[in-house]
Design a protein around this motif. Sequence first.
Motif, short mmCIF file in Angstrom:
data_model
loop_
_atom_site.label_atom_id
_atom_site.label_comp_id
_atom_site.label_asym_id
_atom_site.label_seq_id
_atom_site.Cartn_x
_atom_site.Cartn_y
_atom_site.Cartn_z
N GLY A 65 -37.93 -36.29 110.40
CA GLY A 65 -39.19 -36.93 109.81
C GLY A 65 -39.54 -38.37 110.05
O GLY A 65 -40.54 -39.04 109.32
N ALA A 66 -38.90 -38.95 111.12
CA ALA A 66 -39.60 -40.41 111.68
C ALA A 66 -40.94 -40.33 111.79
O ALA A 66 -41.55 -39.62 112.32
N LYS A 67 -41.44 -41.72 111.49
CA LYS A 67 -42.92 -42.05 111.76
C LYS A 67 -42.82 -43.42 111.87
O LYS A 67 -42.06 -44.26 111.68
N GLY A 68 -43.93 -43.90 112.98
CA GLY A 68 -43.95 -44.95 113.46
C GLY A 68 -44.77 -45.34 114.56
O GLY A 68 -45.62 -44.48 114.98
N SER A 69 -44.78 -46.37 115.11
CA SER A 69 -45.49 -46.86 116.35
C SER A 69 -44.93 -47.56 117.32
O SER A 69 -43.75 -48.15 117.29
N LEU A 70 -45.09 -47.78 118.80
CA LEU A 70 -44.65 -48.19 119.72
C LEU A 70 -45.75 -48.61 120.50
O LEU A 70 -46.66 -48.15 121.03
N THR A 71 -45.71 -50.09 120.98
CA THR A 71 -46.84 -50.55 121.94
C THR A 71 -45.78 -51.03 122.95
O THR A 71 -45.09 -52.07 122.84
N ILE A 72 -46.32 -50.62 124.29
CA ILE A 72 -45.57 -50.93 125.40
C ILE A 72 -46.22 -51.15 126.68
O ILE A 72 -47.46 -50.65 126.69
N VAL A 84 -40.44 -48.41 113.33
CA VAL A 84 -40.21 -46.85 112.81
C VAL A 84 -39.46 -46.83 111.32
O VAL A 84 -38.70 -47.62 111.25
N ALA A 85 -39.99 -45.83 110.77
CA ALA A 85 -39.18 -45.37 109.49
C ALA A 85 -39.00 -44.14 109.35
O ALA A 85 -39.61 -43.37 109.85
N VAL A 86 -37.98 -43.87 108.67
CA VAL A 86 -37.23 -42.46 108.17
C VAL A 86 -36.94 -42.35 107.13
O VAL A 86 -36.29 -43.27 106.35
N PRO A 87 -37.53 -41.23 106.20
CA PRO A 87 -37.25 -41.02 105.19
C PRO A 87 -35.60 -40.51 104.70
O PRO A 87 -35.41 -39.57 105.40
N VAL A 88 -35.09 -41.19 103.85
CA VAL A 88 -33.40 -40.91 103.92
C VAL A 88 -33.22 -39.70 103.00
O VAL A 88 -32.28 -39.03 103.22
N ALA A 89 -34.14 -38.99 102.30
CA ALA A 89 -34.12 -37.88 101.63
C ALA A 89 -34.03 -36.78 102.61
O ALA A 89 -33.54 -35.48 102.05
N THR A 90 -34.42 -36.67 103.69
CA THR A 90 -34.19 -35.71 104.78
C THR A 90 -32.84 -35.53 105.33
O THR A 90 -32.76 -34.74 106.02
N VAL A 91 -31.92 -36.26 105.10
CA VAL A 91 -30.60 -36.08 105.49
C VAL A 91 -30.12 -34.81 105.62
O VAL A 91 -30.12 -34.11 104.51
N SER A 92 -29.55 -34.33 106.62
CA SER A 92 -28.97 -33.15 106.78
C SER A 92 -27.60 -32.98 107.35
O SER A 92 -27.51 -33.51 108.63
#
Length: 204
Positions: A65-72, A84-92
């Motif tokens: 479930g990661a979302k975010g951006s990269l400028t390169i 980049v941010a990841v919702p911790v409730a998605t842990v599996s």
Amino acid sequence: MKMMIAAALSITALAATTATVAQTAPAAAPASIKAGTYTVETYHTLVRFGVNHFGINEFFGTFPGAKGSLTIDPKNLAATKLDVAVPVATVSTTNATLDNELVGADWLDAAKFPEMRFVSTRVTRTGATTATVAGNLTLHGVTRPVTLDATFDAAATNPMNKAYTLGFKGSGVIKRTEFGVSKYAPMVSDETTIAISAAFEYKG
């Protein structure tokens, strides 16, 4: 005769498939990638964590479930920006009981701290396809500096959605107690390995 025809058709099909794969094979030359801004391709990006379980074996799980951006810009790698941010409730972990425990207050406390976030502060080239990415990781309400080892995998046009996409691997180690996640430490190891497989789609 029929067997010969069938064999010939099979060989022709195999050659066609091989040619198609060759035409769409990803380019692995970092200098050739498109400079610009990319967004995380959520469905094919995964964060994996691992700990030592009571000194017996490695135990691991994933955060989708990661979302975010990269400028390169390959000509100015030091100017790279990653957020980049990841919702911790998605842990599996494939264990529903443990997953529910991990998102609870004794561990990640997803209700209070719904995401972990990494924001880069410095990128340093270390090889033809490798770099270190220093940044700030916010986890469980605590922000601390973390350095990841990154490897460029490939750049190619995704044959399904036609998006120009970059692929990277990343790895690092954190001490979870430094982020206030101390349950069962050190019996369940304080050192936590991080492994990332990331895809980024070009936006312009």
